[in-house]
Design an enzyme around this catalytic site. Structure first.
Site, short mmCIF file in Angstrom:
data_model
loop_
_atom_site.label_atom_id
_atom_site.label_comp_id
_atom_site.label_asym_id
_atom_site.label_seq_id
_atom_site.Cartn_x
_atom_site.Cartn_y
_atom_site.Cartn_z
N ILE A 163 0.85 -1.19 0.00
CA ILE A 163 0.00 0.00 0.00
C ILE A 163 0.89 1.24 0.00
O ILE A 163 2.05 1.19 0.37
CB ILE A 163 -0.96 0.02 1.20
CG1 ILE A 163 -0.18 0.06 2.52
CG2 ILE A 163 -1.89 -1.19 1.18
CD1 ILE A 163 -1.04 0.10 3.74
N LYS A 164 0.33 2.36 -0.45
CA LYS A 164 1.09 3.61 -0.56
C LYS A 164 0.83 4.48 0.67
O LYS A 164 -0.16 5.19 0.75
CB LYS A 164 0.72 4.35 -1.85
CG LYS A 164 1.25 3.68 -3.10
CD LYS A 164 0.83 4.43 -4.36
CE LYS A 164 1.55 5.74 -4.55
NZ LYS A 164 2.96 5.57 -4.92
N THR A 165 1.71 4.36 1.63
CA THR A 165 1.61 5.12 2.87
C THR A 165 2.56 6.30 2.83
O THR A 165 3.73 6.15 2.46
CB THR A 165 1.96 4.23 4.08
OG1 THR A 165 1.18 3.03 4.01
CG2 THR A 165 1.70 4.95 5.38
#
Length: 310
Positions: A163-165
């Site tokens: 995921i793009k955190t």
């Protein structure tokens, strides 16, 4: 209009929590939870000026990933996918962009400032601005010189890597800036086992004996949407693609070709790693095939399943 970085010239409005606000008024509090703890998720998406008019490339896939990214952090996006789509298309239309980069971001806002985000509101913002080739226009033809970073990619057992955190991009910043301080354009990051993971903001592909290899999800990579696009196009052209590969550092130096993919980087050849020339030190034929196929799709806009037309 107040002074602003040249990068954002032409961007007049930003969508914030259901309303369009002037660029200069798009503010958040200094005690925002996400500023202190990196508790946000985001996407990077491109709108292209295709032969059929402005169109967002693979918007649905990016939007799906945004909502999936929010889940592990209990970020409750109060807007539906349709509402975010409407806001984004209206933003592009009213700004008059024919092509642009789009940045949706969801994050914990201002309330408490303990590590726990309890009581912090979930904020949702969408911005767009004109942005050319991430690694430079000449890089698309000439390729880039990169180095293997001393910084390792964190493992998915520590923090989710699929995921793009926002906060996780500190790892990318450290690797990229290390490379630039040493005279390189970009970095390659290894995972904790010492195998190839990805670039700071890109997936990586290797070509050997006419076949294509790219690190799999078990190597702590982000499952890139442009990565998926490159795999699809390569297979359609008849190439064998090993998309769950494990690639050692040494294999980088002996590869026939290497290239990056990403929303910002698109399809960028790598001409050297740690001063070791890759292939002939130019864009290789397989890379050229995939890059050409990618830009043919982008220019024509004729794959309806991949475009959201404005």
């Amino acid at each position: 209009m107040s002074d602003r970085p040249e990068m954002f010239e032409g961007a007049d409005r930003i969508w914030m929590d259901g309303e369009f606000v002037d660029f200069e008024d798009a503010q958040t509090h200094v005690l925002t939870h996400a500023l202190h703890y990196g508790t946000g998720v985001f996407e990077g998406v491109r709108c292209y000026d295709t032969e059929q008019g402005p169109a967002i490339f693979r918007w649905e896939e990016h939007l799906d990933r945004l909502y999936k990214s929010a889940k592990p952090y209990d970020l409750d996006i109060e807007f539906s996918k349709d509402e975010l789509t409407e806001a984004t298309t209206e933003l592009i239309e009213t700004e008059g962009f024919e092509s642009c980069y789009i940045r949706p971001i969801v994050y914990y806002g201002f309330d408490s400032l303990g590590v726990s985000p309890k009581n912090c509101p979930t904020k949702t913002t969408i911005a767009a601005w004109p942005w050319g080739a991430y690694l430079g226009e000449e890089a698309l033809e000439e390729g880039v010189d990169v180095m293997v970073s001393s910084w390792r990619k964190h493992a998915s057992s520590q923090i989710p890597t699929n995921i793009k955190t926002t906060g996780l991009y500190v790892n990318s910043m450290l690797a990229g800036e290390e490379a630039r301080r040493n005279g390189y354009t970009e970095a390659i990051v290894l995972n904790k086992e010492g195998n190839v993971a990805e670039g700071p903001g890109e997936n990586i592909f290797m070509v050997r004996d006419g076949e294509i290899y790219t690190p799999g999800l078990a190597e702590s990579i982000l499952e890139g949407i442009t990565r998926n696009t490159a795999i699809t196009l390569a297979e359609e052209m008849g190439y064998t693609v090993h998309e769950e590969a494990t690639i050692s550092r040494g294999e980088l130096y002996t590869a026939d070709e290497l290239f990056f993919t990403g929303t910002a980087a698109e399809v960028t050849p790598i001409r050297s790693v740690d001063d070791n020339e890759i292939g002939e030190g130019t864009k290789g034929p397989v890379t050229d095939d995939i890059q050409s196929a990618f830009f043919d799709v982008i220019e024509s806009g004729d794959r309806e399943e991949w475009f959201r037309y404005i």
